[in-house]
Every structure is written in C-alpha cells, then in structure tokens.
Design a protein around this motif. Structure first.
Motif, PDB file in Angstrom:
ATOM      1  N   ASN A  16       0.840  -1.024   0.166  1.00 22.86           N
ATOM      2  CA  ASN A  16      -0.140  -0.048  -0.004  1.00 22.86           C
ATOM      3  C   ASN A  16       0.714   1.529  -0.018  1.00 22.86           C
ATOM      4  OD1 ASN A  16      -2.825  -1.129   0.509  1.00 22.86           O
ATOM      5  ND2 ASN A  16      -1.846  -1.880   2.056  1.00 22.86           N
ATOM      6  N   LEU A  17       2.155   1.089  -0.002  1.00 23.99           N
ATOM      7  CA  LEU A  17       2.977   2.350   0.007  1.00 23.99           C
ATOM      8  C   LEU A  17       3.225   2.897  -1.090  1.00 23.99           C
ATOM      9  CD1 LEU A  17       5.190   3.639   1.810  1.00 23.99           C
ATOM     10  CD2 LEU A  17       6.820   2.275   0.720  1.00 23.99           C
ATOM     11  N   ILE A  18       3.192   4.251  -1.488  1.00 22.38           N
ATOM     12  CA  ILE A  18       3.582   5.212  -2.372  1.00 22.38           C
ATOM     13  C   ILE A  18       4.519   5.886  -2.212  1.00 22.38           C
ATOM     14  CG2 ILE A  18       2.581   6.740  -3.832  1.00 22.38           C
ATOM     15  CD1 ILE A  18      -0.327   6.235  -2.753  1.00 22.38           C
ATOM     16  N   THR A  19       5.742   5.662  -3.163  1.00 21.94           N
ATOM     17  CA  THR A  19       6.999   6.253  -2.863  1.00 21.94           C
ATOM     18  C   THR A  19       7.090   7.042  -4.090  1.00 21.94           C
ATOM     19  OG1 THR A  19       8.024   4.311  -1.943  1.00 21.94           O
ATOM     20  CG2 THR A  19       9.418   6.093  -2.919  1.00 21.94           C
ATOM     21  N   ARG A  47       5.178   9.579 -12.341  1.00 20.42           N
ATOM     22  CA  ARG A  47       5.222   8.697 -13.551  1.00 20.42           C
ATOM     23  C   ARG A  47       5.215   7.160 -12.849  1.00 20.42           C
ATOM     24  NH1 ARG A  47       8.774  10.773 -18.737  1.00 20.42           N
ATOM     25  NH2 ARG A  47       7.708  12.851 -18.850  1.00 20.42           N
ATOM     26  N   PHE A  48       4.219   6.591 -12.526  1.00 17.26           N
ATOM     27  CA  PHE A  48       4.135   5.641 -11.230  1.00 17.26           C
ATOM     28  C   PHE A  48       4.183   4.018 -12.272  1.00 17.26           C
ATOM     29  CE2 PHE A  48       2.499   9.010  -8.790  1.00 17.26           C
ATOM     30  CZ  PHE A  48       3.285   8.701  -7.382  1.00 17.26           C
ATOM     31  N   ILE A  49       4.875   3.251 -11.408  1.00 19.42           N
ATOM     32  CA  ILE A  49       4.848   1.769 -11.698  1.00 19.42           C
ATOM     33  C   ILE A  49       4.368   1.171 -10.482  1.00 19.42           C
ATOM     34  CG2 ILE A  49       6.467   2.071 -13.611  1.00 19.42           C
ATOM     35  CD1 ILE A  49       8.399   0.469 -11.499  1.00 19.42           C
ATOM     36  N   LYS A  50       3.881   0.052 -10.367  1.00 21.41           N
ATOM     37  CA  LYS A  50       3.314  -0.846  -9.469  1.00 21.41           C
ATOM     38  C   LYS A  50       4.334  -2.005  -9.242  1.00 21.41           C
ATOM     39  CE  LYS A  50       1.007  -1.761  -5.789  1.00 21.41           C
ATOM     40  NZ  LYS A  50      -0.625  -2.131  -5.802  1.00 21.41           N
ATOM     41  N   LYS A  51       4.846  -2.181  -8.029  1.00 21.91           N
ATOM     42  CA  LYS A  51       5.956  -3.220  -7.773  1.00 21.91           C
ATOM     43  C   LYS A  51       5.251  -4.164  -6.888  1.00 21.91           C
ATOM     44  CE  LYS A  51       9.729  -3.570  -8.863  1.00 21.91           C
ATOM     45  NZ  LYS A  51      10.465  -4.076 -10.193  1.00 21.91           N
ATOM     46  N   PRO A  52       4.892  -5.515  -7.130  1.00 20.46           N
ATOM     47  CA  PRO A  52       4.055  -6.492  -6.235  1.00 20.46           C
ATOM     48  C   PRO A  52       4.879  -6.367  -4.711  1.00 20.46           C
ATOM     49  CG  PRO A  52       4.188  -7.495  -8.202  1.00 20.46           C
ATOM     50  CD  PRO A  52       5.086  -6.269  -8.432  1.00 20.46           C
ATOM     51  N   GLY A  53       4.307  -6.112  -3.697  1.00 21.62           N
ATOM     52  CA  GLY A  53       4.970  -5.977  -2.472  1.00 21.62           C
ATOM     53  C   GLY A  53       5.387  -4.942  -2.150  1.00 21.62           C
ATOM     54  N   LEU A  54       5.792  -3.973  -3.025  1.00 21.29           N
ATOM     55  CA  LEU A  54       6.595  -2.709  -2.706  1.00 21.29           C
ATOM     56  C   LEU A  54       5.653  -1.566  -2.728  1.00 21.29           C
ATOM     57  CD1 LEU A  54       9.949  -3.683  -4.251  1.00 21.29           C
ATOM     58  CD2 LEU A  54       9.178  -4.060  -1.905  1.00 21.29           C
ATOM     59  N   ASN A 105     -12.800   4.737  -7.442  1.00 23.18           N
ATOM     60  CA  ASN A 105     -11.562   4.743  -6.831  1.00 23.18           C
ATOM     61  C   ASN A 105     -10.231   4.759  -7.807  1.00 23.18           C
ATOM     62  OD1 ASN A 105      -9.675   4.486  -4.911  1.00 23.18           O
ATOM     63  ND2 ASN A 105     -10.163   2.300  -4.357  1.00 23.18           N
ATOM     64  N   GLU A 106      -9.630   5.907  -7.955  1.00 26.84           N
ATOM     65  CA  GLU A 106      -8.726   5.830  -9.070  1.00 26.84           C
ATOM     66  C   GLU A 106      -7.353   5.418  -8.235  1.00 26.84           C
ATOM     67  OE1 GLU A 106      -8.771   6.788 -12.510  1.00 26.84           O
ATOM     68  OE2 GLU A 106     -10.819   5.926 -12.012  1.00 26.84           O
ATOM     69  N   MET A 107      -7.228   5.230  -7.177  1.00 27.39           N
ATOM     70  CA  MET A 107      -5.896   5.084  -6.477  1.00 27.39           C
ATOM     71  C   MET A 107      -5.297   3.944  -7.088  1.00 27.39           C
ATOM     72  SD  MET A 107      -5.121   7.635  -4.530  1.00 27.39           S
ATOM     73  CE  MET A 107      -3.834   7.213  -3.479  1.00 27.39           C
ATOM     74  N   PRO A 108      -6.106   2.839  -7.212  1.00 32.08           N
ATOM     75  CA  PRO A 108      -5.119   1.600  -7.559  1.00 32.08           C
ATOM     76  C   PRO A 108      -4.677   1.822  -9.216  1.00 32.08           C
ATOM     77  CG  PRO A 108      -7.397   1.051  -6.697  1.00 32.08           C
ATOM     78  CD  PRO A 108      -7.418   2.653  -7.035  1.00 32.08           C
ATOM     79  N   TYR A 109      -5.230   3.001  -9.836  1.00 38.95           N
ATOM     80  CA  TYR A 109      -4.469   3.141 -11.315  1.00 38.95           C
ATOM     81  C   TYR A 109      -3.707   4.123 -11.467  1.00 38.95           C
ATOM     82  CZ  TYR A 109      -8.442   0.298 -11.373  1.00 38.95           C
ATOM     83  OH  TYR A 109      -9.568  -1.027 -11.076  1.00 38.95           O
ATOM     84  N   LEU A 110      -2.726   4.662 -10.537  1.00 39.38           N
ATOM     85  CA  LEU A 110      -1.675   5.750 -10.536  1.00 39.38           C
ATOM     86  C   LEU A 110      -0.881   5.664 -11.971  1.00 39.38           C
ATOM     87  CD1 LEU A 110      -0.460   6.188  -6.855  1.00 39.38           C
ATOM     88  CD2 LEU A 110      -2.390   7.147  -7.958  1.00 39.38           C
TER      89      LEU A 110
END
Length: 425
Positions: free
Chosen positions: A192-195, A397-404, A379-384
């Motif tokens: 759930n972290l956003i870096t 420019r976000f990417i999603k990393k599983p577990g991170l 809910n747009e948070m899961p689609y950054l």
C-alpha cells in the motif's frame, strides 16, 4: 470565524509559540472542529469557498474529468511537529526544529493545493496528527479509527517513522504516501506504500538509459571507491546497461587507489567519448579522482555521470565538473520562469508571508495530484500508472511493484554548463 493574520517567523528558542498558532490557524479552511490534546492537531473539512486559488500544472492525461458530485475525500497527515516541546522546559533541539520546519513547509504547500482545488468543486476532510517523531507513539496512531478509515494517509516523513507506523506484521490497508523520503520501498515491503520521491535505483536506471540512448557507447568505465555504498547505484546501473545494450557494451570495473587512473589509459579512446560512472560521495575520494579525470580530459574526450547527491556537495568545483562534462540525475528541478511556478510563489507569499521552500513545493504538488485523484468518481488510487502528471518540481510517473507498492520513476538528467546545472533531458 475570525482569523488573525499570520506572519511566518523562523523557529527559535524565543518564539516557539508561533508554531502551535500556525498549525491551528492554517487548519481553518474554512470549517473547523477543535479537538482535544489526545486527538489530531486539527480536523478540518474544506468545502467550496473563497480560499487562495492557484492554477495547477497541466496533467499529461488529456481527458478532463470533473469531481464526483457531493464527494468528500478524507486525508490524514502524520507529520513531526513535536508540539509537546512548546511547553517543555528543555524546548526544541536544533534537530527537532529542523524537522518541525520541514513539517510546516510541507503542510502549508499541501494545504494551499487543497484550498485551490475547492474552487473547482472538490471537497476534502483533512486531519493533521503530530507524530512527535517518536516510534512508539507513531505506531500507536496506526490503530486510530479515523486514520484507518481515511482515503489517503500522508506520512510519516522519515523512514523510521514509516516503519514504526506500518509495524510488523503490517496491518495497513489504506494507501500510505511517503511524501519526502527517497528510501527504497524494499525497506518497508508494503503493497500500500506510495514512494513519490524516486529511490536511488531509478536514478541509476535512468542514467543508464540516457547513456545508452543518447551517447551510444561501446565501452563504459565504472570507477569504484572501494566502499560498498557505491553498489546501491552501480548494481542497478550495470543491470540496466546490460539489458539495454544486450551485453554488447563493454563495462570496465576499476577500483581507484589514491586517484590514479594511469592503468586505464591504454583502454581510452582519443576520438570518442570515454564514459565514466562515479557513484561515490566521499569527499577525499572525489577530490583526487575528479582531479585525475580533469587531467585526462586534456588528452581524451571525457564524460562523467555522478551520484544525484553531488548537487548538494559544496566541496565540488563547478569549473572542474564542467570540463569533464559531468551529468547527474535529479528528481527536484523547478522551472522558476514557468507561469505555474510564478503563480504558486505569489499565492504562497500572500497566504503565509514567506518564501516557499523545496518542501512547500513538494507538498503543493502532491496535494494537487492526490487531491484530484481522490476526488474523481470511483476509486482511482489503484490506477496511478494511468495518471501521469507534470508537477512543479518533478513529473509523476508511477509503476506498481508487487509487495512494494507504487513508485514514481521519473528523474531529470542535468549537465554542468556555464557553471550551473542545466536540464538536458
């Protein structure tokens, strides 16, 4: 309600009371519900009114979407104000004062962004909690229902605070924004972290991409200091170069001793750029190594790529860095001539009678970005990754990393030209 004009004063041992007044005053925006000492510093619902308006930067997302009707987004901020020090005999230490200043500047920027968005029909409930920069107390906040039920948690600011808040095992189920720290998300291992401040790995990866695409080298020299800290930059750089160059680019690893580069001369090319990667930040190492590279540049074309922290190192010499065509990456580059920046500065001065710091810029940018994301229908948070954004100090420019969790990967490439850093990409 009646508001008293606020004059921003520097933190010092003689005027600490302004801090508490500042927090409580700026929490009035424009509806306020006072709370006791055991609750947050302030709990305010921002509705449409006439707050200071700031024109936000244009998003790279072409579609213009209106906020959802009658939707109020709940945001919690966990910041190290350490307000208990106001009534303490000991008072603030220099370190605590610095952290409190960071918290205040960030909060003011974020708050100004939300105020601006309310003029466009967005509604927010913003709650501020003082973490006191104490691990045990910070962790206790994670059980607060008001925090757990919010749409977005902003903070804590520092890595240890984030670790304390998340806890082991982690029970966090809401998006948690790390607002300022570039710490690698591996340190927290939370989905759930956003870096938002790109970690060092992504500086290295982007530098490798720039070297491969723009300079097209056949050989790269990696100059090592002998300290393991270098690997935090060099390992991802090497991995990316090997991937992009399909292992056709020769990478020469060389540990420098006493600044001597004589052993490399036989491998240098006097007709093509010789690319050197230097990931060290140690003063004694850099002083002698950069001097040797400067000497080499009199006989060979030399281009250097350094650690992003070089921008902060005052002992480095701009003329020397310019001669060896030094490049660095940066995630914090404000265009002070842009209309959006000028508008922000004017609004910030008017609201707070102060100049915005780097933390105020970040707070404003993040407030605008996430304020808009939260206010959209659904809910747009899961689609950054579908919401790229050009902010004042960087792009998102976000990417999603599983577990991170989510990671902002965008950085700029800068080069020393005319004795200052200029953006080249």
């Amino acid at each position: 309600m009646t508001l008293v004009q606020n004059h921003r004063l520097p933190l010092s041992g003689n005027n600490k009371l302004w801090l508490l007044a500042l927090i409580l005053f700026n929490a009035c925006s424009p509806k306020v519900q006072p709370v006791g000492k055991t609750g947050p510093v302030a709990d305010n619902t921002t509705q449409t009114g006439k707050p200071t308006t700031v024109t936000p930067p244009m998003s790279t997302k072409p579609e213009v979407r209106l906020p959802a009707a009658n939707k109020t987004s709940s945001i919690v901020m966990l910041l190290p104000f350490s307000l208990d020090n106001l009534n303490s005999v000991k008072g603030y230490s220099p370190a605590d004062l610095k952290k409190a200043n960071i918290a205040i500047d960030y909060y003011q920027g974020f708050k100004l962004a939300l105020d601006s968005l309310t003029t466009r029909g967005y509604n927010y409930k913003l709650q501020i909690y003082d973490t006191k920069d104490e691990p045990a107390y910070t962790h206790s906040l994670s059980g607060n229902p008001a925090i757990k039920n919010s749409n977005l948690i902003v903070g804590p600011v520092f890595p240890e605070g984030i670790k304390s808040f998340i806890g082991v095992p982690a029970t966090l189920s809401k998006p948690l924004l790390s607002p300022l720290s570039p710490a690698a998300p591996d340190e927290f291992a939370n989905n759930n972290l956003i870096t938002i401040n790109p970690p060092l790995e992504y500086h290295a990866r982007y530098a490798a991409q720039y070297v491969n695409n723009k300079l097209k080298p056949k050989k790269i020299f990696i100059l090592r200091s002998g300290f393991s800290e270098d690997n935090k930059y060099l390992v991802p750089f090497k991995k990316m170069i090997d991937s992009l160059g399909k292992r056709k680019i020769q990478v020469v690893n060389f540990t420098v001793s006493k600044g001597s580069l004589t052993a490399l001369r036989a491998q240098l090319n006097n007709k093509m750029e010789n690319i050197f990667i230097v990931a060290a930040v140690n003063q004694s190492f850099l002083s002698v190594t950069l001097r040797s590279l400067d000497t080499l540049s009199r006989h060979y074309p030399v281009t250097v790529f350094g650690h992003p922290n070089w921008e902060k190192l005052t002992f480095l010499k701009a003329d020397q860095l310019q001669r060896i065509k030094t490049h660095i990456t940066s995630a914090d580059r404000v265009n002070y001539r842009s209309a959006a920046t000028i508008n922000f500065i004017k609004s910030y001065r008017k609201q707070f009678n102060a100049e915005p710091s780097a933390f105020a810029y970040k707070g404003f940018d993040e407030g605008l970005y996430f304020g808009q994301i939260l206010a959209l229908d659904g809910n747009e948070m899961p689609y950054l990754d579908q919401h790229a954004y050009k902010a004042l100090h960087n792009d998102f420019r976000f990417i999603k990393k599983p577990g991170l969790g989510w990671i902002n990967t965008h950085v700029y490439v800068l080069q020393y030209v005319n004795f200052e850093l200029k953006q080249v990409e």
